[in-house]
Design an enzyme around this catalytic site. Structure first.
Site, PDB file in Angstrom:
ATOM      1  N   GLU A   1       0.893  -1.147   0.000  1.00 35.68           N
ATOM      2  CA  GLU A   1       0.000   0.000   0.000  1.00 35.68           C
ATOM      3  C   GLU A   1       0.938   1.204   0.000  1.00 35.68           C
ATOM      4  O   GLU A   1       1.556   1.505   1.013  1.00 35.68           O
ATOM      5  CB  GLU A   1      -0.886  -0.015   1.241  1.00 35.68           C
ATOM      6  CG  GLU A   1      -1.902   1.102   1.269  1.00 35.68           C
ATOM      7  CD  GLU A   1      -2.813   1.009   2.476  1.00 35.68           C
ATOM      8  OE1 GLU A   1      -3.994   0.642   2.293  1.00 35.68           O
ATOM      9  OE2 GLU A   1      -2.332   1.301   3.591  1.00 35.68           O
TER      10      GLU A   1
ATOM     11  N   ASP B   1       0.066  14.516  -8.413  1.00 36.94           N
ATOM     12  CA  ASP B   1       1.069  13.459  -8.517  1.00 36.94           C
ATOM     13  C   ASP B   1       1.918  13.728  -9.742  1.00 36.94           C
ATOM     14  O   ASP B   1       1.399  14.075 -10.807  1.00 36.94           O
ATOM     15  CB  ASP B   1       0.413  12.088  -8.680  1.00 36.94           C
ATOM     16  CG  ASP B   1      -0.119  11.517  -7.381  1.00 36.94           C
ATOM     17  OD1 ASP B   1      -0.159  12.232  -6.372  1.00 36.94           O
ATOM     18  OD2 ASP B   1      -0.506  10.332  -7.380  1.00 36.94           O
ATOM     19  N   ASN B   2       3.239  13.570  -9.584  1.00 32.98           N
ATOM     20  CA  ASN B   2       4.177  13.773 -10.679  1.00 32.98           C
ATOM     21  C   ASN B   2       5.056  12.539 -10.817  1.00 32.98           C
ATOM     22  O   ASN B   2       5.297  11.837  -9.830  1.00 32.98           O
ATOM     23  CB  ASN B   2       5.069  14.991 -10.410  1.00 32.98           C
ATOM     24  CG  ASN B   2       4.276  16.263 -10.264  1.00 32.98           C
ATOM     25  OD1 ASN B   2       3.351  16.523 -11.017  1.00 32.98           O
ATOM     26  ND2 ASN B   2       4.629  17.062  -9.282  1.00 32.98           N
TER      27      ASN B   2
ATOM     28  N   HIS C   1      15.198  22.024  -5.750  1.00 32.48           N
ATOM     29  CA  HIS C   1      14.055  22.891  -6.038  1.00 32.48           C
ATOM     30  C   HIS C   1      13.120  23.004  -4.843  1.00 32.48           C
ATOM     31  O   HIS C   1      13.023  22.088  -4.038  1.00 32.48           O
ATOM     32  CB  HIS C   1      13.225  22.321  -7.197  1.00 32.48           C
ATOM     33  CG  HIS C   1      14.010  22.046  -8.424  1.00 32.48           C
ATOM     34  ND1 HIS C   1      13.804  20.926  -9.179  1.00 32.48           N
ATOM     35  CD2 HIS C   1      14.996  22.736  -9.033  1.00 32.48           C
ATOM     36  CE1 HIS C   1      14.627  20.937 -10.218  1.00 32.48           C
ATOM     37  NE2 HIS C   1      15.371  22.021 -10.151  1.00 32.48           N
TER      38      HIS C   1
ATOM     39  N   LYS D   1       6.125  17.133  -0.092  1.00 31.74           N
ATOM     40  CA  LYS D   1       6.188  16.064  -1.093  1.00 31.74           C
ATOM     41  C   LYS D   1       6.374  14.718  -0.410  1.00 31.74           C
ATOM     42  O   LYS D   1       7.073  14.613   0.596  1.00 31.74           O
ATOM     43  CB  LYS D   1       7.363  16.288  -2.043  1.00 31.74           C
ATOM     44  CG  LYS D   1       7.267  17.556  -2.854  1.00 31.74           C
ATOM     45  CD  LYS D   1       8.520  17.790  -3.673  1.00 31.74           C
ATOM     46  CE  LYS D   1       8.432  19.103  -4.428  1.00 31.74           C
ATOM     47  NZ  LYS D   1       9.687  19.432  -5.090  1.00 31.74           N
TER      48      LYS D   1
ATOM     49  N   TYR E   1       6.244  11.333  -7.198  1.00 28.38           N
ATOM     50  CA  TYR E   1       6.018  12.120  -5.995  1.00 28.38           C
ATOM     51  C   TYR E   1       4.651  12.773  -5.973  1.00 28.38           C
ATOM     52  O   TYR E   1       4.096  13.139  -6.991  1.00 28.38           O
ATOM     53  CB  TYR E   1       7.122  13.150  -5.757  1.00 28.38           C
ATOM     54  CG  TYR E   1       7.416  14.121  -6.870  1.00 28.38           C
ATOM     55  CD1 TYR E   1       7.001  15.436  -6.781  1.00 28.38           C
ATOM     56  CD2 TYR E   1       8.139  13.735  -7.982  1.00 28.38           C
ATOM     57  CE1 TYR E   1       7.301  16.351  -7.784  1.00 28.38           C
ATOM     58  CE2 TYR E   1       8.447  14.631  -8.990  1.00 28.38           C
ATOM     59  CZ  TYR E   1       8.015  15.946  -8.883  1.00 28.38           C
ATOM     60  OH  TYR E   1       8.308  16.833  -9.875  1.00 28.38           O
TER      61      TYR E   1
ATOM     62  N   LYS F   1      18.526  25.252 -16.488  1.00 26.38           N
ATOM     63  CA  LYS F   1      17.932  25.947 -15.346  1.00 26.38           C
ATOM     64  C   LYS F   1      18.655  25.576 -14.044  1.00 26.38           C
ATOM     65  O   LYS F   1      18.936  26.440 -13.207  1.00 26.38           O
ATOM     66  CB  LYS F   1      16.444  25.592 -15.249  1.00 26.38           C
ATOM     67  CG  LYS F   1      15.718  26.214 -14.078  1.00 26.38           C
ATOM     68  CD  LYS F   1      14.240  25.852 -14.069  1.00 26.38           C
ATOM     69  CE  LYS F   1      14.008  24.681 -13.164  1.00 26.38           C
ATOM     70  NZ  LYS F   1      12.602  24.377 -12.934  1.00 26.38           N
ATOM     71  N   ASP F   2      18.958  24.295 -13.867  1.00 23.09           N
ATOM     72  CA  ASP F   2      19.600  23.845 -12.631  1.00 23.09           C
ATOM     73  C   ASP F   2      21.067  24.254 -12.538  1.00 23.09           C
ATOM     74  O   ASP F   2      21.623  24.323 -11.440  1.00 23.09           O
ATOM     75  CB  ASP F   2      19.465  22.329 -12.468  1.00 23.09           C
ATOM     76  CG  ASP F   2      18.041  21.914 -12.113  1.00 23.09           C
ATOM     77  OD1 ASP F   2      17.211  22.792 -11.828  1.00 23.09           O
ATOM     78  OD2 ASP F   2      17.765  20.699 -12.117  1.00 23.09           O
TER      79      ASP F   2
END
Length: 182
Positions: free
Chosen positions: A28, A48-49, A62, A72, A132, A169-170
């Protein structure tokens, strides 16, 4: 499920109960009632991603600011990552400290990262799938971050820097001392 608070207050390692037999396994992965009860929280995940990445991909560090801050619950569905959470909360006893934990397909371990934390991970195996849940919707204008190689944080990402794959970007995120704080 077993839950253990990390050295960073409010950040928890969650190990779901795994039921295995000759057919495979069952877990679960999330139960809101049990989760909120055991962590003494009132979390309502709304998004949810999932990402798929190759070995060496580093995503992070981030976080979202203000009204769009996000907690998260992260896990690996396939493969493995080194997952990192950094306490960005100015009023926290552990401000500026971080933890890292291996999340893998095999160990099924999850990490709950509360609001006010920067988060990132480096992929340790090809074709890794990372999943996540977020308790708030993403808002581009509220994005913030810290550069992965910050000298004050001194995170050991476990792979040689020459193997890192980062987004543009990072690569331009600020140092911790210049980053927005929560």
């Amino acid at each position: 499920m077993t839950i253990k608070e990390t050295k960073l207050k409010g950040c928890y390692i969650i190990q779901p109960t795994i039921f295995s037999d000759k057919r495979g396994y069952f877990i679960e992965s999330f139960n809101q009632k049990a989760f909120n009860s055991k962590l003494n929280l009132d979390i309502n995940f709304v998004q949810d991603n999932e990402s798929q990445s190759s070995k060496g991909v580093l995503r992070g560090l981030h976080y979202q600011m203000g009204d769009y801050a996000q907690a998260k619950l992260v896990r690996v569905v396939k493969g493995s990552v080194l997952d990192v959470a950094v306490d960005m909360r100015l009023d926290s006893e552990t401000f500026g400290e971080h933890i890292s934990i291996e999340l893998t397909e095999a160990n099924k371990t999850q990490l709950f990262v509360p609001r006010g934390f920067a988060h990132g991970f480096i992929v340790l195996e090809d074709e890794t799938i990372f999943s996540y849940k977020c308790d708030n919707f993403y808002n581009k204008a509220s994005e913030a971050g810290v550069i992965y190689n910050d000298t004050d944080l001194n995170i050991n990402w476990q792979l040689p820097v020459s193997d890192f794959i980062l987004s543009n970007k990072d690569l331009v995120l600020p140092q911790f001392k210049n980053a927005e704080k929560c």
